[in-house]
Design a protein around this motif. Structure first.
Motif, PDB file in Angstrom:
ATOM      1  N   ALA A   1      50.684  53.642  24.963  1.00 40.78           N
ATOM      2  CA  ALA A   1      51.662  52.609  25.310  1.00 40.78           C
ATOM      3  C   ALA A   1      51.860  52.515  26.817  1.00 40.78           C
ATOM      4  O   ALA A   1      51.897  51.411  27.387  1.00 40.78           O
ATOM      5  CB  ALA A   1      52.991  52.902  24.613  1.00 40.78           C
ATOM      6  N   LEU A   2      52.003  53.658  27.486  1.00 41.48           N
ATOM      7  CA  LEU A   2      52.185  53.642  28.938  1.00 41.48           C
ATOM      8  C   LEU A   2      50.949  53.102  29.644  1.00 41.48           C
ATOM      9  O   LEU A   2      51.059  52.383  30.643  1.00 41.48           O
ATOM     10  CB  LEU A   2      52.501  55.057  29.432  1.00 41.48           C
ATOM     11  N   THR A   3      49.776  53.424  29.137  1.00 44.55           N
ATOM     12  CA  THR A   3      48.539  52.913  29.738  1.00 44.55           C
ATOM     13  C   THR A   3      48.476  51.395  29.648  1.00 44.55           C
ATOM     14  O   THR A   3      48.142  50.707  30.627  1.00 44.55           O
ATOM     15  CB  THR A   3      47.318  53.526  29.036  1.00 44.55           C
ATOM     16  N   LEU A   4      48.816  50.859  28.485  1.00 45.86           N
ATOM     17  CA  LEU A   4      48.774  49.408  28.302  1.00 45.86           C
ATOM     18  C   LEU A   4      49.813  48.688  29.161  1.00 45.86           C
ATOM     19  O   LEU A   4      49.598  47.556  29.588  1.00 45.86           O
ATOM     20  CB  LEU A   4      48.989  49.067  26.817  1.00 45.86           C
ATOM     21  N   LYS A   5      50.954  49.342  29.420  1.00 41.96           N
ATOM     22  CA  LYS A   5      51.982  48.719  30.245  1.00 41.96           C
ATOM     23  C   LYS A   5      51.659  48.811  31.734  1.00 41.96           C
ATOM     24  O   LYS A   5      52.021  47.924  32.509  1.00 41.96           O
ATOM     25  CB  LYS A   5      53.349  49.375  29.979  1.00 41.96           C
ATOM     26  N   GLU A   6      50.978  49.862  32.162  1.00 43.19           N
ATOM     27  CA  GLU A   6      50.683  50.034  33.578  1.00 43.19           C
ATOM     28  C   GLU A   6      49.471  49.235  34.026  1.00 43.19           C
ATOM     29  O   GLU A   6      49.400  48.810  35.183  1.00 43.19           O
ATOM     30  CB  GLU A   6      50.444  51.526  33.873  1.00 43.19           C
ATOM     31  N   THR A   7      48.507  49.010  33.131  1.00 44.94           N
ATOM     32  CA  THR A   7      47.258  48.358  33.519  1.00 44.94           C
ATOM     33  C   THR A   7      47.469  46.949  34.072  1.00 44.94           C
ATOM     34  O   THR A   7      46.914  46.630  35.138  1.00 44.94           O
ATOM     35  CB  THR A   7      46.287  48.341  32.330  1.00 44.94           C
ATOM     36  N   PRO A   8      48.243  46.058  33.424  1.00 41.89           N
ATOM     37  CA  PRO A   8      48.446  44.728  34.021  1.00 41.89           C
ATOM     38  C   PRO A   8      49.104  44.789  35.399  1.00 41.89           C
ATOM     39  O   PRO A   8      48.786  43.978  36.282  1.00 41.89           O
ATOM     40  CB  PRO A   8      49.360  44.022  32.999  1.00 41.89           C
ATOM     41  N   PHE A   9      50.006  45.744  35.604  1.00 38.79           N
ATOM     42  CA  PHE A   9      50.655  45.879  36.903  1.00 38.79           C
ATOM     43  C   PHE A   9      49.636  46.241  37.983  1.00 38.79           C
ATOM     44  O   PHE A   9      49.636  45.659  39.079  1.00 38.79           O
ATOM     45  CB  PHE A   9      51.745  46.953  36.809  1.00 38.79           C
ATOM     46  N   LEU A  10      48.747  47.178  37.689  1.00 34.93           N
ATOM     47  CA  LEU A  10      47.732  47.564  38.660  1.00 34.93           C
ATOM     48  C   LEU A  10      46.740  46.427  38.912  1.00 34.93           C
ATOM     49  O   LEU A  10      46.272  46.239  40.035  1.00 34.93           O
ATOM     50  CB  LEU A  10      46.995  48.810  38.174  1.00 34.93           C
ATOM     51  N   LEU A  11      46.419  45.680  37.876  1.00 27.15           N
ATOM     52  CA  LEU A  11      45.515  44.545  38.055  1.00 27.15           C
ATOM     53  C   LEU A  11      46.141  43.481  38.945  1.00 27.15           C
ATOM     54  O   LEU A  11      45.460  42.880  39.794  1.00 27.15           O
ATOM     55  CB  LEU A  11      45.153  43.948  36.694  1.00 27.15           C
ATOM     56  N   LEU A  12      47.434  43.237  38.770  1.00 24.60           N
ATOM     57  CA  LEU A  12      48.111  42.250  39.612  1.00 24.60           C
ATOM     58  C   LEU A  12      48.134  42.709  41.066  1.00 24.60           C
ATOM     59  O   LEU A  12      47.911  41.904  41.982  1.00 24.60           O
ATOM     60  CB  LEU A  12      49.535  42.028  39.105  1.00 24.60           C
ATOM     61  N   MET A  13      48.404  43.974  41.304  1.00 20.86           N
ATOM     62  CA  MET A  13      48.389  44.497  42.665  1.00 20.86           C
ATOM     63  C   MET A  13      46.986  44.431  43.266  1.00 20.86           C
ATOM     64  O   MET A  13      46.827  44.289  44.480  1.00 20.86           O
ATOM     65  CB  MET A  13      48.889  45.942  42.682  1.00 20.86           C
ATOM     66  N   SER A  14      45.975  44.529  42.413  1.00 21.64           N
ATOM     67  CA  SER A  14      44.595  44.508  42.902  1.00 21.64           C
ATOM     68  C   SER A  14      44.174  43.135  43.396  1.00 21.64           C
ATOM     69  O   SER A  14      43.194  43.032  44.161  1.00 21.64           O
ATOM     70  CB  SER A  14      43.643  44.960  41.792  1.00 21.64           C
ATOM     71  N   LEU A  15      44.866  42.094  43.000  1.00 25.47           N
ATOM     72  CA  LEU A  15      44.515  40.756  43.461  1.00 25.47           C
ATOM     73  C   LEU A  15      44.551  40.678  44.986  1.00 25.47           C
ATOM     74  O   LEU A  15      43.592  40.241  45.629  1.00 25.47           O
ATOM     75  CB  LEU A  15      45.463  39.719  42.853  1.00 25.47           C
ATOM     76  N   SER A  16      45.654  41.107  45.566  1.00 24.62           N
ATOM     77  CA  SER A  16      45.768  41.050  47.023  1.00 24.62           C
ATOM     78  C   SER A  16      44.947  42.147  47.691  1.00 24.62           C
ATOM     79  O   SER A  16      44.393  41.943  48.779  1.00 24.62           O
ATOM     80  CB  SER A  16      47.239  41.181  47.435  1.00 24.62           C
ATOM     81  N   VAL A  17      44.831  43.306  47.042  1.00 24.38           N
ATOM     82  CA  VAL A  17      44.084  44.409  47.645  1.00 24.38           C
ATOM     83  C   VAL A  17      42.615  44.053  47.809  1.00 24.38           C
ATOM     84  O   VAL A  17      42.023  44.229  48.887  1.00 24.38           O
ATOM     85  CB  VAL A  17      44.248  45.685  46.798  1.00 24.38           C
ATOM     86  N   LEU A  18      42.002  43.530  46.770  1.00 19.19           N
ATOM     87  CA  LEU A  18      40.585  43.186  46.847  1.00 19.19           C
ATOM     88  C   LEU A  18      40.342  41.995  47.760  1.00 19.19           C
ATOM     89  O   LEU A  18      39.270  41.881  48.369  1.00 19.19           O
ATOM     90  CB  LEU A  18      40.041  42.903  45.448  1.00 19.19           C
ATOM     91  N   SER A  19      41.324  41.123  47.884  1.00 14.97           N
ATOM     92  CA  SER A  19      41.187  40.018  48.837  1.00 14.97           C
ATOM     93  C   SER A  19      41.169  40.549  50.265  1.00 14.97           C
ATOM     94  O   SER A  19      40.438  40.028  51.127  1.00 14.97           O
ATOM     95  CB  SER A  19      42.344  39.024  48.655  1.00 14.97           C
ATOM     96  N   GLN A  20      41.962  41.584  50.538  1.00 12.31           N
ATOM     97  CA  GLN A  20      41.962  42.191  51.869  1.00 12.31           C
ATOM     98  C   GLN A  20      40.660  42.935  52.151  1.00 12.31           C
ATOM     99  O   GLN A  20      40.206  42.989  53.300  1.00 12.31           O
ATOM    100  CB  GLN A  20      43.135  43.160  51.991  1.00 12.31           C
ATOM    101  N   LEU A  21      40.061  43.508  51.117  1.00 11.76           N
ATOM    102  CA  LEU A  21      38.850  44.297  51.317  1.00 11.76           C
ATOM    103  C   LEU A  21      37.610  43.448  51.533  1.00 11.76           C
ATOM    104  O   LEU A  21      36.590  43.949  52.019  1.00 11.76           O
ATOM    105  CB  LEU A  21      38.624  45.212  50.104  1.00 11.76           C
ATOM    106  N   ASP A  22      37.663  42.174  51.176  1.00 11.86           N
ATOM    107  CA  ASP A  22      36.495  41.292  51.280  1.00 11.86           C
ATOM    108  C   ASP A  22      35.330  41.883  50.484  1.00 11.86           C
ATOM    109  O   ASP A  22      34.325  42.355  51.032  1.00 11.86           O
ATOM    110  CB  ASP A  22      36.103  41.080  52.742  1.00 11.86           C
ATOM    111  N   VAL A  23      35.471  41.871  49.179  1.00 10.84           N
ATOM    112  CA  VAL A  23      34.497  42.492  48.281  1.00 10.84           C
ATOM    113  C   VAL A  23      33.110  41.882  48.445  1.00 10.84           C
ATOM    114  O   VAL A  23      32.093  42.596  48.392  1.00 10.84           O
ATOM    115  CB  VAL A  23      34.976  42.358  46.818  1.00 10.84           C
TER     116      VAL A  23
END
Length: 239
Positions: A150-172
């Motif tokens: 349950a905790l894994t399923l609740k945390e994963t969308p949050f990390l994915l949302l944070m990754s939107l801006s992070v990966l944009s900064q990294l210029d993948v």
């Protein structure tokens, strides 16, 4: 000027929390004049320490919290590596705000209806396993498998949302092109090049997600070991 604005913003955000923190500390040390407790004491802490099952509950809390956070990071990175800059990722990105807006209570009730012994998942599996009625369950199981899931399923969308801006900064795209010129394939690039950079920027969100603990109300005069788990989660969340 920027430092002044930062200090003002920090004060506006943190100062309202001080009264609540003071009330929390006062109640933790049994200082509640409204209830006739006018002297601070450690009696409450001594009672918590002597509760039966407290060490087991602490262990289960740490295991479920650390395991779910680790699984959420692995799952989030696997989704990013497999779907980034693809049409499927666009669908995932559009669904993230809705997943994060899902009430915790609704999510918990749905998961219980799915994983309880009479839930949909076990009704599907029971004819295959021949275990009817079921003698095991993933709700309040002694190995906290259901809680970790349950905790894994609740945390994963949050990390994915944070990754939107992070990966944009990294210029993948640029990192992928440079890595390809050095002989790295896509999988090696994401694991050896992008993952360290991504995790360094997502670390704060990772610890925030790992520090959010679900709490549930308990009733009854008798204390059972699993009751202490909620208290431990509450304490870790405060820390």
């Amino acid at each position: 000027m920027a430092r002044l604005l930062f200090a003002i913003t920090l004060a506006v955000c943190c100062l309202p929390l001080l009264p609540g923190l003071g009330g929390l500390l006062a109640s933790a040390f049994a200082f509640l004049p409204a209830l006739g407790l006018a002297e601070a004491s450690l009696s409450g802490w001594h009672e918590v320490i002597t509760w039966p099952g407290i060490s087991q509950s602490l262990g289960l809390t740490l295991v479920s919290g650390l395991a779910s956070s680790l699984l959420a990071v692995v799952l989030s990175f696997a989704i990013l590596q497999a779907t980034w800059q693809t049409p499927f990722w666009q669908r995932i990105a559009r669904s993230l705000p809705g997943l994060l807006a899902l009430p915790h209570v609704a999510f918990a009730i749905g998961l219980v209806l799915l994983l309880s012994p009479s839930g949909w998942l076990f009704r599907i599996l029971s004819p295959l396993t021949g275990d009817t009625p079921l003698t095991w369950a993933m709700v309040q199981d002694p190995y906290v498998i259901g809680l970790t899931l349950a905790l894994t399923l609740k945390e994963t969308p949050f990390l994915l949302l944070m990754s939107l801006s992070v990966l944009s900064q990294l210029d993948v795209h640029r990192l992928t092109m440079v890595s390809a010129s050095l002989g790295y394939d896509r999988t090696s690039t994401w694991i050896k090049v992008i993952f360290p950079l991504w995790f360094a920027k997502i670390a704060f969100s990772y610890f925030c997600g790992g520090g959010v603990w679900p709490l549930s109300g308990r009733r009854g005069d008798d204390f059972r070991p699993e009751y202490a788990t909620d208290l431990c989660r509450l304490g870790l969340a405060v820390v």
